[in-house]
Design a protein around this motif. Structure first.
Motif, PDB file in Angstrom:
ATOM      1  N   ILE B  98      24.956  34.565 -26.866  1.00  0.00           N
ATOM      2  CA  ILE B  98      24.455  36.015 -26.444  1.00  0.00           C
ATOM      3  C   ILE B  98      23.247  36.129 -25.727  1.00  0.00           C
ATOM      4  CG2 ILE B  98      24.054  38.143 -27.699  1.00  0.00           C
ATOM      5  CD1 ILE B  98      25.916  37.250 -29.942  1.00  0.00           C
ATOM      6  N   GLY B  99      22.110  35.477 -26.006  1.00  0.00           N
ATOM      7  CA  GLY B  99      21.006  35.609 -25.315  1.00  0.00           C
ATOM      8  C   GLY B  99      21.215  35.127 -23.900  1.00  0.00           C
ATOM      9  N   ARG B 102      23.210  37.876 -22.143  1.00  0.00           N
ATOM     10  CA  ARG B 102      22.445  39.244 -21.819  1.00  0.00           C
ATOM     11  C   ARG B 102      21.320  39.091 -20.832  1.00  0.00           C
ATOM     12  NH1 ARG B 102      20.225  41.584 -27.444  1.00  0.00           N
ATOM     13  NH2 ARG B 102      21.043  43.543 -26.996  1.00  0.00           N
ATOM     14  N   PHE B 103      20.687  37.883 -20.899  1.00  0.00           N
ATOM     15  CA  PHE B 103      19.766  37.917 -19.835  1.00  0.00           C
ATOM     16  C   PHE B 103      20.021  37.067 -18.799  1.00  0.00           C
ATOM     17  CE2 PHE B 103      17.843  38.689 -24.284  1.00  0.00           C
ATOM     18  CZ  PHE B 103      17.100  39.867 -23.992  1.00  0.00           C
ATOM     19  N   GLU B 110      11.524  33.354 -19.302  1.00  0.00           N
ATOM     20  CA  GLU B 110      10.517  33.994 -19.969  1.00  0.00           C
ATOM     21  C   GLU B 110      10.221  33.330 -21.272  1.00  0.00           C
ATOM     22  OE1 GLU B 110       9.348  36.913 -19.826  1.00  0.00           O
ATOM     23  OE2 GLU B 110       9.793  37.455 -17.789  1.00  0.00           O
ATOM     24  N   ARG B 112       8.908  33.629 -24.180  1.00  0.00           N
ATOM     25  CA  ARG B 112       9.090  33.904 -25.636  1.00  0.00           C
ATOM     26  C   ARG B 112      10.956  34.007 -25.887  1.00  0.00           C
ATOM     27  NH1 ARG B 112       6.164  39.104 -27.744  1.00  0.00           N
ATOM     28  NH2 ARG B 112       7.313  40.155 -25.994  1.00  0.00           N
ATOM     29  N   LEU B 113      11.499  34.628 -24.681  1.00  0.00           N
ATOM     30  CA  LEU B 113      12.967  34.607 -24.819  1.00  0.00           C
ATOM     31  C   LEU B 113      13.542  33.029 -24.936  1.00  0.00           C
ATOM     32  CD1 LEU B 113      14.025  37.563 -22.730  1.00  0.00           C
ATOM     33  CD2 LEU B 113      14.213  37.352 -25.122  1.00  0.00           C
ATOM     34  N   LEU B 116      13.159  31.613 -28.275  1.00  0.00           N
ATOM     35  CA  LEU B 116      14.091  32.340 -29.099  1.00  0.00           C
ATOM     36  C   LEU B 116      15.411  31.484 -28.932  1.00  0.00           C
ATOM     37  CD1 LEU B 116      14.144  34.195 -31.349  1.00  0.00           C
ATOM     38  CD2 LEU B 116      15.043  35.879 -29.545  1.00  0.00           C
ATOM     39  N   GLN B 117      15.733  31.134 -27.642  1.00  0.00           N
ATOM     40  CA  GLN B 117      16.903  30.373 -27.366  1.00  0.00           C
ATOM     41  C   GLN B 117      16.732  29.016 -27.986  1.00  0.00           C
ATOM     42  OE1 GLN B 117      19.024  32.780 -26.259  1.00  0.00           O
ATOM     43  NE2 GLN B 117      20.056  31.473 -24.854  1.00  0.00           N
ATOM     44  N   LYS B 185      17.704  48.657 -24.813  1.00  0.00           N
ATOM     45  CA  LYS B 185      18.415  48.003 -23.761  1.00  0.00           C
ATOM     46  C   LYS B 185      17.922  46.908 -23.216  1.00  0.00           C
ATOM     47  CE  LYS B 185      20.948  49.702 -19.655  1.00  0.00           C
ATOM     48  NZ  LYS B 185      20.616  50.883 -18.621  1.00  0.00           N
ATOM     49  N   VAL B 186      18.686  45.958 -22.891  1.00  0.00           N
ATOM     50  CA  VAL B 186      18.018  44.641 -22.083  1.00  0.00           C
ATOM     51  C   VAL B 186      18.678  44.558 -20.811  1.00  0.00           C
ATOM     52  CG1 VAL B 186      18.041  43.378 -24.397  1.00  0.00           C
ATOM     53  CG2 VAL B 186      20.165  43.277 -23.087  1.00  0.00           C
ATOM     54  N   ILE B 189      17.380  39.068 -16.377  1.00  0.00           N
ATOM     55  CA  ILE B 189      16.179  38.493 -15.783  1.00  0.00           C
ATOM     56  C   ILE B 189      16.172  37.812 -14.390  1.00  0.00           C
ATOM     57  CG2 ILE B 189      14.060  37.219 -16.199  1.00  0.00           C
ATOM     58  CD1 ILE B 189      14.643  37.548 -19.303  1.00  0.00           C
TER      59      ILE B 189
END
Lengths: 377, 192
Positions: B98-99, B102-103, B110, B112-113, B116-117, B185-186, B189
């Protein structure tokens, strides 16, 4: 020639097939077995030899009909196979078959492994001494009974089975004296208790007005007295400590009624894990719940951690871009043609009719002579 | 017999593909710390994304075939734990996909993202390892985790009442819907 080859091949196959059935050096496990099991397999004189182990029996020679009887044996063995497995039979005769004590009226309440077999396999410790205890219920008929211990084991790598048989241990089975205190006939000792369970053990007796219970962990030397509460109808509640993991507790009850004090045999109680009460639907629901919650957490974190809309205070990129968008179209730049300074000076002079012969210089704010009128300046 | 064979087949596919997805995601994240690894990052990212998408539908098939292969599923702590860890694996793996969805591929740019991934990838990989070890312990009596100096207490489990499990299921579903519908909302990137 072909026939001879066929015969030789058949013989070779038969010889190969025998390899799988030569012996059970790893033992066959605990159970109820006649000695013929060990005796016939190892019966060929070329395959067995007498054991040098010393088998001694230390139990009493008296039992009462239908009551518990503790049979203790100690085996000292110095030469044992590398696996150190020793098979021990409790027998009631040396006939070879039909020699299980249960074939002669005895009833095995508990064997050294905590089950009810007459044959156990034990690992001999490095000390070479093994002590085993069977708890039996004596036959209902008055008379004489015999109990015998037989062993078989390996030694070294010679491939021989070593057999040993104890002397016959005779027991006089007497009628139960009137009012003899003991366990109720329909009571059976619990073999296992759930790990961590501290609930009391229920004991049911007959003809007993008082009991005491001593306990110890298996392998311990010293015993401890347990708290006992009297229940209803000859029931007693003995509070034994909870056991964990593979722990086994042994306990012994002394039943009394003022006339007799009967020390009952040691009883063993193992530990089992608690009963599992999960369900398929619950497991599925929990699995989905875990998946959804992780997705919810991660999606939320993604939203929080995405690049922020706030810009750095020194970042003016957006302002520059927006200003570029709102500015009017720049006027076309007209390149100035190079002009003479004198002509440029003349061009800025203003002529007035009322002052003939003079021109006004608006830059220097002075009157100058008009060269076209005839003057010099 | 057929169910067991099918389960072995599906489990092999699922664990293999999911492990590939997780390892490629970890490699894509690691490439941020190596000069000149930008090209490799693109390949790792694509492999992780495609493998993750492929593994997700295989997970429920593995669960169903495993349930069919057992005479009494979820009747002991080990098989119960398999359901729980399958849920964790699905959650982590789906979060990773999903990450990325979405991005876009710029998610690794990024910090931080990207972290998270990779947390999702490591979580999924750990859950898959535990799942495989429990399965091996049940089927073969041994697993590679036996090499550890301790055997995690997978012969014990967290069991809650069926109704509480159902409540947790509804709560989890609501939390997930809320996270999608009510969260910020995302935007994708940029790779630049």
């Amino acid at each position: 020639m072909r026939g001879r080859t066929l015969v030789l091949s058949t013989i070779a196959l038969m010889l190969l097939a025998t390899q799988g059935t030569v012996a059970n050096p790893g033992g066959e496990g605990d159970g109820n077995r006649d000695f013929v099991c060990g005796g016939s397999c190892h019966g060929d004189p070329a395959l067995n030899a007498p054991s040098s182990a010393i088998i001694s029996i230390t139990s009493g020679n008296t039992a009462f009909t239908g009551t518990a009887y503790q049979f203790d044996t100690t085996i000292e063995i110095q030469s044992i196979s590398h696996s150190r497995i020793l098979g021990v039979f409790l027998l009631s005769s040396t006939n070879g078959n039909g020699d299980n004590p249960e074939d002669n009226g005895w009833n095995i309440i508990q064997d050294p492994s905590g089950t009810t077999g007459n044959y156990v396999e034990v690992i001999v410790p490095t000390s070479g001494v093994v002590s085993l205890t069977w708890v039996l219920k004596a036959p209902e008929e008055v008379g004489d009974g015999n109990l015998i211990v037989a062993i078989h084991h390996g030694a070294g790598y010679e491939g021989l089975a070593y057999l040993g048989v104890s002397d016959t241990h005779s027991i006089a089975i007497n009628p139960v004296p009137a009012n003899l205190p003991g366990f109720a006939p329909d009571w059976s000792a619990p073999n296992y208790r759930v790990t961590g369970d501290t609930s009391p053990v229920s004991l049911v007796t007959q003809n007993a007005t008082e009991i005491s219970v001593e306990w110890k962990l298996e392998g311990e030397s010293f015993s401890h007295l347990a708290t006992v509460e009297a229940g209803e109808d000859d029931e007693w509640l003995a509070y034994l400590p909870a056991t964990m993991g593979d722990g086994r507790i042994v306990y012994r009850v002394t039943t009394s009624n003022g006339e007799f004090d009967v020390v009952q045999p040691w009883l063993t109680m193992g530990t089992i894990p608690p009963e599992f009460d999960g369900s398929l639907m619950g497991a599925r629901a929990q699995g989905f719940a875990g998946a959804f919650m992780i997705i919810a957490l991660m999606v939320s974190l993604q939203g929080i951690m995405q690049p922020s809309g706030r810009k750095h205070e020194l970042d003016q990129t957006e302002e520059v871009k927006s200003s570029e968008e709102t500015l009017p179209e720049p006027e076309p730049v007209v390149e100035k043609t190079p002009v003479n300074e004198a002509e440029e000076y003349r061009a800025r002079l203003v002529k007035y009719e009322e002052h003939p012969g003079l021109l006004w210089d608006p830059v220097d704010e002075e009157w100058v002579d008009d060269p076209d009128y005839g003057g010099d300046e | 017999m057929f169910a067991q064979t099918l389960h072995h087949l599906v489990v092999g596919l699922t664990t293999g593909i999911a492990t590939l997805a997780c390892l490629c995601a970890i490699a894509a994240w690691s490439s941020n710390y190596f000069v000149g690894a930008k090209n490799a990052r693109g390949h790792f990212d694509a492999a992780a994304y495609i493998a993750g998408i492929a593994a997700l539908p295989l997970l429920p098939i593995a669960v169903l075939s495993g349930t069919a292969a057992m005479s009494d599923p979820a009747s002991d702590a080990m098989s119960y734990n398999k359901f729980l860890f399958t849920g964790l694996t699905t959650g982590f793996l789906a979060s990773m996909v999903i990450g990325r969805w979405r991005f876009g591929p710029g998610v690794w740019n990024e910090s931080r993202l990207a972290l998270l991934q990779v947390v999702s990838a490591v979580g999924a990989l750990a859950s898959i390892t535990v799942l495989g070890s429990i399965g091996a312990k049940m089927a073969l009596g041994e697993s590679t985790m036996d090499m550890l100096p301790f055997w995690p207490a997978f012969d014990d489990s967290i069991i809650v009442n069926e109704w509480i499990s159902l409540a947790l299921f509804i709560l989890g579903l609501a939390a997930m819907v809320a996270a999608f519908m009510l969260g910020p909302k995302v935007e994708r990137i940029s790779l630049n």
